[in-house]
Design an enzyme around this catalytic site. Structure first.
Site, PDB file in Angstrom:
ATOM      1  CG  ASP A 118      47.805  51.041  47.555  1.00  0.00           C
ATOM      2  OD1 ASP A 118      46.412  51.488  47.511  1.00  0.00           O
ATOM      3  OD2 ASP A 118      48.249  50.568  46.791  1.00  0.00           O
ATOM      4  CG  ASP A 153      51.816  36.537  41.129  1.00  0.00           C
ATOM      5  OD1 ASP A 153      50.677  36.570  41.370  1.00  0.00           O
ATOM      6  OD2 ASP A 153      52.225  37.330  40.035  1.00  0.00           O
ATOM      7  CD  GLU A 178      45.382  15.004  46.495  1.00  0.00           C
ATOM      8  OE1 GLU A 178      46.611  14.954  46.934  1.00  0.00           O
ATOM      9  OE2 GLU A 178      45.132  14.789  45.458  1.00  0.00           O
TER      10      GLU A 178
HETATM   11  C1  DGJ Z   1      49.730  38.357  37.534  1.00  0.00           C
HETATM   12  C2  DGJ Z   1      48.585  38.013  38.651  1.00  0.00           C
HETATM   13  O1  DGJ Z   1      49.207  37.998  40.082  1.00  0.00           O
HETATM   14  C3  DGJ Z   1      48.299  36.362  38.384  1.00  0.00           C
HETATM   15  O2  DGJ Z   1      47.485  35.779  39.469  1.00  0.00           O
HETATM   16  C4  DGJ Z   1      47.787  36.422  37.050  1.00  0.00           C
HETATM   17  O3  DGJ Z   1      46.514  36.804  37.196  1.00  0.00           O
HETATM   18  C5  DGJ Z   1      48.735  36.759  36.129  1.00  0.00           C
HETATM   19  N1  DGJ Z   1      48.994  38.219  36.480  1.00  0.00           N
HETATM   20  C6  DGJ Z   1      48.097  36.685  34.850  1.00  0.00           C
HETATM   21  O4  DGJ Z   1      48.959  37.397  33.809  1.00  0.00           O
END
Ligand code: DGJ
Length: 745
Positions: free
Chosen positions: A534, A548, A614
């Site tokens: 944000d 993630d 790669e």
């Molecule tokens: C959540 C984050 O989005 C990840 O990239 C990683 O840092 C983990 N936490 C670690 O616990």
């Protein structure tokens, strides 16, 4: 002057390069909104034509004039319980329990520069870049004064708004709601566009036609959330990427928020945006004030693309104070998906060594380097290095990494604590928990009460010690659960409704102090991916980990939605291993890079496990990223495909501000045989200019001679924008192409 006041008609006019905003003080002193739209001149007072709507009540002074009702008047900031039945900005009551306010004009001031927001981040202006209008309204019974702020950034086509509520009376007042603004559109058919999602799939564009009633976009999670971003757009039903009216409202706030959009009986549309009022209560003693967060408004007459570009430019130039906001960011390698908690110095150095050989500039050591943190259940809060894993401590590792010519970055999650930690054992009262109840857990961790001064002081000292003692160039600031059990042991019972907002103020206070002391440290925000993506966090963190979900195909949708409000330079994006850890999908390495390049770009895998071919590809990707860095990060961004209409392909383009070059990227997640060829109209070029294809990088399993066929061809800007470009067929799994154009005439 971009702000003017016409004494006779009592009209305020705010002018930006392409827009006009107008409001009028009505005869009884109510502040009536008249217009926000394409730039125009003169009074728009005729747009408010009072009309009698049955059962819409009247102020006492207008009791013989049934057409005068707060229920039908467009307003700048509403009172409460005094005759407007639409969504209100405010709920205020006095010591007698009477909830009510009718806000009327008291005074105003027009000032050079941009107003400041106390305790929270807000936009800033360069010399002569903005003007401020403040309008003070007051309720004569409670003594509540509401100061409305308008910051006018004429060249940016942005107007910022915020409010400050002051108890000007003699008795305590209780606020149960205090929104940042009300924006009424008296006419027009509008769609609501908002960005909803979940962990691993944030900010999915959702567009719905407004019908009678209220639609709410909100978070009660203590953070802005993966689920509902604090950013909405009202778009005319016919508005498209390139055409039509649309208005964006972006809240500069990282906690629980709420936006209500109401289509009312008059055909008007009201937006009220601000802090979430559920569980909120704030007591104001006489003389005390409450500051609301800021909202960034922009209006585009040329569709959603222009609206996005207004935000991109504004967030890059006028929000983040870090020197990194406009600086070239390093290509990084993060060890999280490569190792999770299972690493030691040797492992990290081996990843760094390979990364540095391929051109990576920064190594980020993620979760697991401190305390007893060998899994999710232990150690959060103990920000001391785990020497069993990292013998010799951070310095030994950092000097190895620096010796490879790379900078070093570190992950922290300051707002959290595990029960299994020294910090929790020493200060169990620092966690948010409800008296007499077992706490609600999230990732088996608790949330620290960031509203407490002692917690902030402790974290400031600990993080400052880390940053001063070691050569740390970058911090990833994570936050991995939502707030529950919101109860602060530092507040008396009658002030528990302040705890959630005080948490956010504490986070900002800590960030403020740390960034002031360590301005050179590059901060990347994160909340289990993009759970706190944000404008509030972007004021401190020039970049935020977008999601993630690192699967390149999923990222197409996530980055597409994110691009409506936030610039490429803010979107953390990495190339990760395949099969992807979130989806199991395999996407070619080069396509993964094409997608991640339209973010801050980095890698999150063990590069040692790649084949030599790669590795060579990675080296080329980094070189290509460097070559086009300025264009990608600071160029004007155009979406060439609409993900809500087709996910067959995704295409986007960046154009340099002087229109001298452009980069078009296309990804085809799922190739089908003998489908119609992809036809794209490029955008933002000089229509009379001639553009040469200087690179046609096709990543696919088909004809390897495409580059030779396409490179060197020349087209006029008009031919590419109006006629378009027909993409040759690409073959294989998830192919992609990058086309670089340079203006030669
Ligand atoms: C959540 C984050 O989005 C990840 O990239 C990683 O840092 C983990 N936490 C670690 O616990």
């Amino acid at each position: 002057m971009s702000i003017s006041f016409q004494e006779k008609e009592r009209i305020f006019t705010l002018q930006t390069h392409n827009t006009t905003y107008q409001m009028q003080i009505d005869p009884l002193g109510y502040l009536c909104h008249l217009y926000y739209g394409p730039r125009t001149a003169g009074s728009l007072g005729h747009l408010y034509r009072p009309a009698d709507f049955g059962f819409s009540p009247n102020p006492y002074a207008s009791r013989y004039a049934p057409q005068h009702s707060l229920d039908t008047m467009p307003q700048e900031y509403t009172g409460c319980n005094t005759g407007d039945f639409r969504v209100s900005c405010l709920a205020v009551s006095g010591e007698d329990g009477a909830c009510g306010a009718a806000l009327r004009y008291v005074s105003h001031a027009i000032l050079p520069g941009k107003y400041a927001v106390e305790g929270m981040p807000s936009a800033f202006a360069g010399d002569g870049e903005a003007e401020t209008l403040t309008v003070t309204l007051a309720d004569e019974v409670t003594g509540l004064e509401v100061e409305l702020y308008y910051g006018v950034f004429a060249e940016r086509d942005v107007i910022t708004r915020a409010a400050r509520l002051r108890n000007g009376g003699t008795a305590a007042l209780t606020l149960d709601k205090a929104a940042s603004l009300c924006l009424d559109f008296p006419f027009g058919d509008w769609d609501l566009i908002h960005f909803q999602g979940r962990h691993n799939m944030e900010r999915q564009l959702t567009r719905t036609a407004l019908t009678g009633g209220i639609q709410t976009v909100s978070s009660r999670r203590g953070a802005s959330s993966h689920q509902h971003n604090p950013f909405v757009i009202l778009a005319r039903r016919d508005a498209t990427e390139d055409y039509g009216d649309c208005c964006g409202l972006m809240l500069v706030y990282s906690g629980s928020h709420r936006t209500d959009v109401e289509r009312d009986q008059t055909g008007g549309t009201r937006v009220v945006m601000g802090i979430q009022d559920e569980l909120f209560r704030w007591t104001l003693a006489p003389g005390q004030s409450f500051q609301t967060p800021e909202v960034l408004l922009t209006f585009s007459h040329q569709g959603l693309g222009q609206l996005s570009r207004n935000y991109h430019r504004f967030l890059r130039e006028n929000l983040c104070r870090s020197p990194w906001a406009k600086r070239r960011r390093p290509v990084l390698i993060n060890n999280w998906e490569a190792t999770y908690f299972n690493f030691d110095t040797e492992k990290i150095v081996s990843i760094a060594r390979q990364a540095s050989a391929l051109g990576v500039e920064l190594l980020v050591l993620d979760d697991g380097w401190f305390g007893s943190r060998n899994d999710e259940n232990h150690g959060l809060g103990d920000w001391f290095v785990n020497e069993e894993k990292l013998p010799g401590g951070l310095d030994a590792l950092i000097s190895e990494v620096n010796g490879l010519g790379m900078q070093f970055g570190l992950w922290v999650e300051p707002e959290m604590v595990n029960e299994a930690s020294d910090l929790y054992r020493a200060h169990p009262d620092w966690a948010l928990t409800l008296p007499g109840r077992a706490p609600t857990m999230g990732r088996n961790q608790l949330v620290l009460d960031m509203g407490r001064a002692d917690v902030i002081e402790y974290l400031y000292q600990r993080l400052s010690d880390l940053l001063s003692a070691h050569n740390i160039a970058y911090i990833k600031w994570d936050m991995n659960r939502s707030l529950t059990d919101i109860y602060s042991r530092a507040l008396p019972p009658e002030r528990q409704g302040e705890a959630a907002h005080r948490y956010v103020l504490g986070v900002y206070a800590l960030l403020e102090r740390l960034t002031a002391r360590f301005p050179e440290v590059l901060l990347e925000g994160c909340a289990g991916g993009g759970g706190r993506f944000d404008a509030g966090m972007l004021a401190y963190c020039p970049q935020i980990w977008c999601s993630d979900d690192t699967d390149a195909v999923e990222r197409l949708a996530i980055q597409y939605g994110t691009s409506f409000g936030y610039p490429v330079s803010a979107m953390g994006a990495h190339v990760s291993a395949c099969p992807n850890h979130q989806t199991g999908r395999t996407v070619p390495l080069d396509t993964r890079a094409v997608v991640a390049m339209h973010g801050t770009f980095g890698y999150e895998l063990d590069l040692n496990l790649l084949t030599e071919a790669e590795k060579a590809a990675v080296r080329r990707q980094i070189q290509r990223f460097h070559r086009y860095y300025e264009l990608i990060q600071w160029g004007d961004y155009y979406r060439l495909s609409d993900f809500t209409q087709t996910s067959d392909y995704a295409a986007w383009q960046t154009v340099s501000p002087d229109r001298g070059e452009a980069l078009v990227s296309i990804v085809i997640p799922h190739v089908r045989a003998t489908t119609p060829l992809i036809h794209l109209c490029f955008r933002g070029l000089d229509e009379g200019g001639v553009y040469r294809v200087t690179e046609f990088a096709a990543f696919h399993s088909g004809d390897s001679g495409l580059a030779a066929q396409e490179e060197g061809k020349e087209y006029t800007g008009g031919a590419l924008m109006y006629g378009g470009f027909v993409l040759p067929r690409l073959y294989g799994d998830c192919p992609s192409v990058q086309i670089h154009l340079e203006k030669v005439q």
